[in-house]
Scaffold this motif. Structure first.
Motif, PDB file in Angstrom:
ATOM      1  N   LEU A   1       0.774  -1.289  -0.043  1.00 18.33           N
ATOM      2  CA  LEU A   1       0.010  -0.167   0.119  1.00 18.33           C
ATOM      3  C   LEU A   1       0.896   1.228   0.065  1.00 18.33           C
TER       4      LEU A   1
ATOM      5  N   GLY B   1      -6.564   4.173  -1.255  1.00 19.53           N
ATOM      6  CA  GLY B   1      -7.893   3.919  -0.324  1.00 19.53           C
ATOM      7  C   GLY B   1      -8.591   5.350  -0.418  1.00 19.53           C
TER       8      GLY B   1
ATOM      9  N   ASN C   1      -8.868   1.075  -3.789  1.00 16.98           N
ATOM     10  CA  ASN C   1      -9.614  -0.021  -3.031  1.00 16.98           C
ATOM     11  C   ASN C   1     -10.923  -0.383  -2.897  1.00 16.98           C
TER      12      ASN C   1
ATOM     13  N   ALA D   1      -2.045  -2.208  -4.695  1.00 20.43           N
ATOM     14  CA  ALA D   1      -2.996  -2.042  -4.061  1.00 20.43           C
ATOM     15  C   ALA D   1      -4.202  -3.147  -3.884  1.00 20.43           C
TER      16      ALA D   1
ATOM     17  N   VAL E   1      -5.212  -5.348  -0.349  1.00 22.40           N
ATOM     18  CA  VAL E   1      -6.423  -5.177   0.317  1.00 22.40           C
ATOM     19  C   VAL E   1      -7.198  -6.258  -0.031  1.00 22.40           C
TER      20      VAL E   1
ATOM     21  N   GLY F   1     -10.293  -3.244   3.522  1.00 18.64           N
ATOM     22  CA  GLY F   1     -10.296  -1.817   3.107  1.00 18.64           C
ATOM     23  C   GLY F   1      -9.450  -1.022   3.929  1.00 18.64           C
TER      24      GLY F   1
END
Length: 335
Positions: free
Chosen positions: A75, A94, A99, A254, A258, A263
């Motif tokens: 991330l 995010g 995400n 990502a 996730v 999340g």
């Protein structure tokens, strides 16, 4: 040419964050209801522990630590790439909806596609990548202007809109699902580290073994993309081509993370900023530090979430958000 003093500082920072990671991992093993005495960790690692110590270490704690660190590192690297290609300090997988795109595709797959549990673990990163890629493509399409190219502010605003819309879609999907499936998706949305077994490590590791070296190889291109569009084109860089390649890399990082952690936002926002403040904005210098820092931040958040309350586990995503949301507001006001 990077000065030797700067390289020494980078090595020192890498050693410091490596030690912090090891220290946090020891705390993660030693704390909690199923724990191992710190003095017994190394004997248990080399096969000299009791059955309980080895079970807790190898079946409970180590896979969770590995997943958490690897996901945080992915991330952080994803956020670093996104901030570089958009020239926007607020970009984060995010925050801008990547995400959420991965989560929505995973939710649809989990609710409506019958698949064996063993195959499900390895399909999750692929399904997450497809959803995240489609979302990123649409966000990029809406944020792009034919005359001026990528609009950084429009990218963030579009991403936030997509994130909210996809979160609404997930709520609608779960409102008619079985309770067991709703519980899983609810934990995913909260950022609970749900993939805490060795098969999830095996499912995540190949993605990172390919994408992390590739991203580090592209660090020089990331430096150029941080310049203005005209300057980048003037020195012979195919801006759109490099931007799309790096965007796909960020999306894959990502989505793979996730898919096994839920999340989790703000790790990809904070880690690059802290790394840049420590070593400077040159990608070759700050990317390795951001990777280590992201892994440590998520590992620390998960360790705190598991031990701070006697009522149960607080999801790591919520702990990160408690730190990251004020940091995001600070950056927003500063910029």
């Amino acid at each position: 040419m990077i000065q030797s003093a700067v390289l020494r500082k980078q090595r020192l920072l890498l050693i410091v964050f490596s030690l912090l990671t090891v220290g946090t991992a020891v705390a993660a093993i030693a704390l909690g209801p199923a724990s191992v005495d710190p003095a017994r960790i190394f004997p248990a690692l080399f096969g000299n522990g009791t059955f309980k110590e080895e079970f807790v270490l190898f079946s409970v704690r180590l896979p969770r630590i590995a997943i958490t660190f690897l996901a945080g590192a992915a991330l952080a690297l994803s956020g670093s790439i996104l901030q570089g290609i958009t020239r926007n300090d607020l970009a984060d997988p995010g925050i801008i909806g990547i995400n959420a795109g991965a989560g929505a595709s995973i939710a649809v797959f989990f609710l409506f596609v019958p698949v064996e549990a063993g195959a499900f673990v390895y399909l999750m990163p692929i399904v997450g990548f497809v959803g995240a890629f489609v979302t990123a493509f649409l966000i990029y399409l809406f944020a792009y202007d034919k005359k001026t190219g990528m609009q950084p502010i429009r990218l963030v605003l579009t991403g936030v809109g997509f994130s909210l819309a996809l979160s609404g879609v997930m709520i609608v999907l779960t409102s008619t699902a079985d309770r067991d499936k709703v519980d899983f998706i609810s934990k995913w949305l909260a950022g609970n580290i749900w993939g805490s077994d060795w098969p999830f490590v095996i499912a995540l590791l190949p993605w990172l073994m390919i994408l992390v070296p590739f991203a580090l190889y592209k660090a020089s291109r990331l430096n150029v993309l941080g310049l203005s569009e005209s300057v980048a084109i003037g020195i012979g860089v195919s801006v759109e081509r490099e931007r799309i390649i790096l965007l796909i890399t960020a999306v894959a990082l990502a989505a793979s993370a996730v898919s096994v952690t839920g999340g989790i936002a703000f790790v990809g926002l904070m880690a690059p900023h802290i790394a840049k403040s420590l070593i400077g904005p040159r990608s070759q210098l700050y990317l390795p530090i951001a990777i280590l820092l992201g892994g440590w931040l998520l590992l620390l958040s998960d360790t705190i979430g598991r031990n701070v309350s006697s009522l149960g586990i607080i999801p790591a995503g919520l702990v990160v958000s408690l730190i990251g949301a004020p940091y995001f507001i600070y950056l927003l006001l500063r910029k």
